[in-house]
Design an enzyme around this catalytic site. Structure first.
Site, PDB file in Angstrom:
ATOM      1  N   PRO A 261       0.847  -1.202   0.000  1.00 51.85           N
ATOM      2  CA  PRO A 261       0.000   0.000   0.000  1.00 51.85           C
ATOM      3  C   PRO A 261       0.878   1.246   0.000  1.00 51.85           C
ATOM      4  CG  PRO A 261      -0.004  -1.068   2.163  1.00 51.85           C
ATOM      5  CD  PRO A 261       0.725  -1.982   1.236  1.00 51.85           C
ATOM      6  N   LEU A 262       0.632   2.151  -0.927  1.00 55.17           N
ATOM      7  CA  LEU A 262       1.495   3.316  -1.124  1.00 55.17           C
ATOM      8  C   LEU A 262       0.632   4.569  -1.090  1.00 55.17           C
ATOM      9  CD1 LEU A 262       3.449   1.760  -4.114  1.00 55.17           C
ATOM     10  CD2 LEU A 262       4.402   2.152  -1.834  1.00 55.17           C
ATOM     11  N   GLN A 315      -6.307  -1.044   3.716  1.00 51.08           N
ATOM     12  CA  GLN A 315      -5.452  -0.733   4.863  1.00 51.08           C
ATOM     13  C   GLN A 315      -6.031   0.426   5.660  1.00 51.08           C
ATOM     14  OE1 GLN A 315      -1.407   1.215   4.820  1.00 51.08           O
ATOM     15  NE2 GLN A 315      -0.748  -0.838   5.425  1.00 51.08           N
ATOM     16  N   CYS A 347       3.452   3.022   9.766  1.00 49.94           N
ATOM     17  CA  CYS A 347       3.591   4.365   9.183  1.00 49.94           C
ATOM     18  C   CYS A 347       4.480   5.236  10.071  1.00 49.94           C
ATOM     19  CB  CYS A 347       2.233   5.012   9.007  1.00 49.94           C
ATOM     20  SG  CYS A 347       2.329   6.646   8.223  1.00 49.94           S
ATOM     21  N   HIS A 418       8.526  -4.484   7.582  1.00 50.49           N
ATOM     22  CA  HIS A 418       9.481  -3.605   6.900  1.00 50.49           C
ATOM     23  C   HIS A 418      10.776  -3.580   7.716  1.00 50.49           C
ATOM     24  CE1 HIS A 418      10.336  -0.065   4.208  1.00 50.49           C
ATOM     25  NE2 HIS A 418      11.244   0.103   5.139  1.00 50.49           N
ATOM     26  N   GLY A 460      11.562  -4.075   1.942  1.00 53.62           N
ATOM     27  CA  GLY A 460      12.689  -3.154   2.010  1.00 53.62           C
ATOM     28  C   GLY A 460      13.764  -3.443   0.982  1.00 53.62           C
TER      29      GLY A 460
END
Length: 619
Positions: A261-262, A315, A347, A418, A460
């Site tokens: 999700p970006l 999300q 986040c 991440h 990552g």
């Protein structure tokens, strides 16, 4: 200036603002499409079609694949294009009408020549393709569309939340009981994953103090998934049998590619592009639970899904059960085409972290457990996944302790990690050795307690097929969530599936941008506002893709995500143009598909170094 003040001013244009571009005469969209308007003379928009057509900008020529070339002018447009406002009968075609046989923008469409006919009396008739309309009627263009009636109920705080109310009431009762020093009754705690797996639903489960301690009597738990408000309200009096763990959908993510999700750039057109290049799992942009519950139309647009997305998740981010559990309940009841809901615990941005959301939940395991348990109850059969970071502070990783606990006790269906802390943001390389440590800890806990295997994806610095498969082999993850690698190389999913490095040509890259523009027009609309919204997101996409270094220019394969190539001349002029770091060239590329940028429209790049010449370099 202090060190903190210097940091705030470094690197990015912090105050980017985006204004919608409208036409001089704003025609009513209902009247433009059907010729009628339910508000009549009271409508706030214009119904003057002749006046609108006289002031309307010229039609835009949208190129087909055969019109693209690696040599200037790169798009071969017919000579007659642009002679009139609506070049009826010319080579202009509407990309939306061409696919589905109709265009919802009607006369407002900037590609009107493809489906509009000027009559003798000066009016315009909208042409439709009945055969295409019939074939596409059963397959809507987008799924999970939130009706206005539901948004109104959310805004006015009249939407029923039976599951949330019972769960929060149980939490409060547990808190009161613990504060009074009285032990909870045996057999009421059914929150842990172990208890939900037992054959006897009444068996007492183990309760970890301070972690998964949110007992809810099963007889009070209503079942989600009801489509009408009346049935939802009826759950308060006659609750259905609750879902058990075995009835949850299982996520089989082995050998699947996952587009992360970006925020901002991970919109539906971009996800469609990546799905076409091989992305199996896609997830919408992060949405804030508070905005979902406020009935924000913009926030609920983030749950839209295109049928080409094979497995789709939503999300959400929030700071407490009172926000996230009701959000999950609405999603379960209103969005039928959601495969999983992902809780954002990674986040790093300040605006999210300071509210207790995102990566702040990593330091609040008790609250996190209550959120996950409540979301699981509210979502019914829809599974819950979690996105994590290695920790909050650099040098103080905590996920190796947190992941086994939420895997065992909170019934999460999958986890993604991440390889950086919140403090690191996106600096330094991801710590894949620590990701391996976390995977080993989860697998050991599952083996010791005979728990089902939970898919774990790492994340990552995945920029090539070799990076992907080395990470999978060396760490034991089920896959790698691809984020910035997909922004720079959307075709990376094809490379991963075919286990090769693709020396993609400039012509193929330009075709990818053409598809993005086509998908953007389909999603945002073909009127002036939709065209310029598409232009904005297309420039955002190019602001990442220009960083791609063609394989033919590399000395060592594969390229790495932190490599920065010197200025170079490509193998053809288009490859050189696509590698330009100047935002003015990005706008020039957008004009190949969306026509000239209107006067007053600007694109402010995120990084100041891309805005050559200051203000005059912003498009």
């Amino acid at each position: 200036m202090s060190k903190e003040e210097k940091k705030k001013q470094r690197g990015s244009n912090k105050g980017r603002r985006w204004a919608k571009m409208h036409e001089e005469l704003d025609l009513c969209w209902r009247f433009a499409d059907t010729g009628t308007c339910e508000f009549g003379e009271k409508c706030r928009y214009s119904h003057d079609i002749p006046g609108y057509m006289a002031a309307k900008p010229k039609d835009i020529y949208f190129p087909r694949s055969s019109d693209l070339s690696a040599h200037p002018p790169h798009v071969a447009a017919p000579l007659e294009v642009g002679e009139t406002a609506a070049s009826v009968g010319s080579s202009i075609f509407c990309p939306v009408h061409d696919k589905i046989g109709t265009c919802r923008q009607g006369i407002k469409c900037r590609f009107l020549g493809g489906h509009g006919k000027k009559m003798e009396d000066g009016t315009y008739s909208i042409l439709e393709g009945p055969e295409k309309k019939l074939t596409t009627a059963a397959t809507p263009a987008e799924l999970n569309y939130m009706p206005g009636s539901v948004l109104k109920l959310l805004r006015t705080k009249k939407y029923p939340f039976p599951i949330t109310q019972q769960y929060l009431k149980a939490l409060q009762n547990t808190k009161d009981t613990n504060e009074s020093g009285v032990e909870a009754e045996a057999g009421t705690v059914v929150d842990t994953r172990r208890a939900m797996m037992t054959r006897d639903p009444g068996q007492e489960a183990l309760n970890t103090p301070g972690f998964c301690s949110a007992p809810v009597p099963p007889e009070l738990e209503p079942a989600p998934g009801k489509s009408s408000m009346a049935e939802a309200e009826a759950q308060m009096d006659t609750p259905d049998v609750p879902f058990r763990f075995q009835e949850k959908r299982r996520l089989n993510w082995s050998d699947k590619t996952y587009l992360a999700p970006l925020t901002t750039v991970g919109n539906l057109p971009f996800r469609r592009l990546c799905a076409g290049w091989g992305a199996d799992i896609t997830c919408g942009e992060m949405g804030l639970a508070r905005s979902f519950l406020a009935g924000s139309k913009e926030e609920w647009s983030l749950v839209r899904r295109h049928p080409s997305e094979k497995m789709f998740g939503v999300q959400v981010a929030g700071s407490k059960p009172a926000l996230l559990v009701p959000t999950a309940e609405v999603i379960a009841r209103e969005c039928k085409d959601v495969d999983f809901v992902d809780l954002n615990c990674g986040c790093p941005i300040d605006l999210v972290y300071q509210t207790g959301s995102g990566s702040a939940l990593l330091d609040a395991p008790g609250k996190l457990s209550r959120i996950l348990i409540g979301m699981n109850r509210a979502l019914g059969e829809i599974p819950v996944t979690v996105k994590l970071r290695t920790g909050v502070k650099e040098g103080k990783n905590t996920s190796h302790k947190l992941m086994p606990r939420i895997g065992e006790e909170c019934n999460v269906a999958a986890m993604t990690l991440h390889g950086r802390t919140r403090q690191q943001r996106y600096t330094r390389l991801a710590d894949w050795s620590y990701i391996k440590e976390c995977v080993d800890a989860v697998r050991a806990a599952e083996s010791d307690k005979a728990l089902p295997r939970v898919p774990i994806f790492g994340g990552g610095d995945c920029y090539s097929s070799r990076d992907y498969w080395e990470d999978v082999q060396n760490t034991g993850v089920d896959g790698v969530m691809v984020a910035r690698g997909a922004l720079i190389k959307p075709w990376i999913f094809t490379e991963i599936k075919e286990r090769r490095e693709w020396d993609i040509s400039s012509r193929e890259r330009l075709e990818g941008l053409r598809k993005f523009a086509e998908y953007g027009l389909d999603h945002f609309g073909t009127d002036t506002a939709g065209v310029n919204t598409t232009r904005r997101y297309l420039c955002e996409a190019i602001s990442f893709q220009y960083r791609y270094v063609p394989l033919g220019l590399l000395e060592v394969l594969p390229g790495r995500i932190n490599d920065r190539a010197p200025l170079f001349r490509g193998r053809d002029e288009l490859e050189t143009l696509l590698a330009s770091p100047d935002s003015r060239d990005w706008v020039k590329i957008s004009e190949m598909f969306l026509g000239p940028a209107p006067e007053g429209w600007t694109f402010t790049p995120k990084h100041k170094s891309n805005a050559y010449g200051g203000e005059e370099g912003q498009g």
